[in-house]
Design an enzyme around this catalytic site. Sequence first.
Site, PDB file in Angstrom:
ATOM      1  N   GLU A  26      52.722   8.252  59.358  1.00  0.00           N
ATOM      2  CA  GLU A  26      54.343   8.432  59.211  1.00  0.00           C
ATOM      3  C   GLU A  26      54.577   9.700  58.798  1.00  0.00           C
ATOM      4  OE1 GLU A  26      58.032   7.300  59.604  1.00  0.00           O
ATOM      5  OE2 GLU A  26      56.508   5.578  58.794  1.00  0.00           O
ATOM      6  N   ASP A  74      53.323  -0.908  64.493  1.00  0.00           N
ATOM      7  CA  ASP A  74      54.567  -1.292  64.905  1.00  0.00           C
ATOM      8  C   ASP A  74      55.522  -0.747  65.234  1.00  0.00           C
ATOM      9  OD1 ASP A  74      55.983  -2.576  64.192  1.00  0.00           O
ATOM     10  OD2 ASP A  74      56.433  -2.555  61.903  1.00  0.00           O
ATOM     11  N   CYS A  84      59.737  -4.645  67.641  1.00  0.00           N
ATOM     12  CA  CYS A  84      61.137  -5.035  67.173  1.00  0.00           C
ATOM     13  C   CYS A  84      62.198  -5.275  68.931  1.00  0.00           C
ATOM     14  CB  CYS A  84      61.708  -4.516  66.315  1.00  0.00           C
ATOM     15  SG  CYS A  84      61.547  -2.934  66.968  1.00  0.00           S
ATOM     16  N   GLU A 132      61.425 -10.458  66.880  1.00  0.00           N
ATOM     17  CA  GLU A 132      59.902 -10.089  66.361  1.00  0.00           C
ATOM     18  C   GLU A 132      58.838 -10.510  67.033  1.00  0.00           C
ATOM     19  OE1 GLU A 132      59.188  -5.702  63.504  1.00  0.00           O
ATOM     20  OE2 GLU A 132      60.847  -6.861  63.896  1.00  0.00           O
TER      21      GLU A 132
END
EC number: 2.1.1.-
Length: 368
Positions: free
Chosen positions: A232, A294, A319, A353
């Site tokens: 991240e 993701d 998404c 989603e």
Amino acid sequence: MNDYTQQLQGKKDCLKTLFAGLDVPEWEVYESPDKHYRMRAEFRIWHEGGEMFYAMFEKRTKRAGGASLIRCDRFEAASEAVNRLMPELIVAAAQSPELKKRWYAVEFLSTLSGEMLVTMIYHKKLGDAWQQAAQALQQQLGIAVIGRSRGQKIVLKQDYVTETLKVGNRDFRYRQIEGGFTQPNAAVCQKMLEWACRAAEGLGGDLLELYCGNGNFTLPLSEKFERVLATEISKTSVGAAQWNIEANGIGNIKIARLSAEEFTEAYTGKREFKRLKDGGIALTNYAFSTIFVDPPRAGIDEETLKLVSQFDNIIYISCNPETLRANLDTLVETHTVERAALFDQFPFTHHIESGVLLKKKILGKSKR
């Protein structure tokens, strides 16, 4: 057919049309509550004739021009805790000249248990008088308050809430920080986590996760693998993820503060990163069986997609179904789609989603 069922059917039809031509199994569908599903909400504070009220703006067509003001005394999409607090907050703030003056907007962040963080945004400098009034408000309503103005962020108590999500037979605690990304629909988020864990069942080995955020998926997925390496780039999210790992007593996860593009460079040997070395992370020590992604709405970039395609198993949460379709056009050259799911994270909006599980082909057949 009620309004919720009708909008959900529209999303099912959209996915079937968008993914036509791909060998995708029947879409598993995970519904949302039709009201009180959003843990976050934000409003303008409208001042008119001595009265204050919450407001939102609805975009008009180009022909109509501008945007129309909508008064929001209640907001059924928001959690019950937010709806209970809305009238109490506006009444209490209206009784304080310091809190009322030039109050421009408000953001609510709640949890399934009802914990509440309120960010009050102003068009003025916030001084000692505001802090004293906000402290009293915080104590009166049993909430945490943050004050924001240009160049100012005043945290009176804390800048986070702690959410508890149940996955299988275990509760996971998550620190969710003001301004950081979290899934807004907690009920559907739990269903997404359970689906991802079922998709990972029996895959074994080690897991690589890109775009891990605050560890939303990382924590429950860690039970399905020997070790997990998650990446991240956001410092705020990495800090929250580290707290979440420790708070849940999980010992097989390491977090690397790298973007997906940077990790790709590290994994392919194009570049070395001090952040990996300082974190005691040696990529050669991992035996990755699976990658979990993701990504943001833009999807996975070309170089990272090449990396993703090297893994035997891919769990992809998206998404944006359009970028998912574009990425799958590449991934189905090497993998088959074993499972596909629609998660109604954003009811009554056009946002969809979804999730897919892909397994590498062996001699033209999927790896099972």
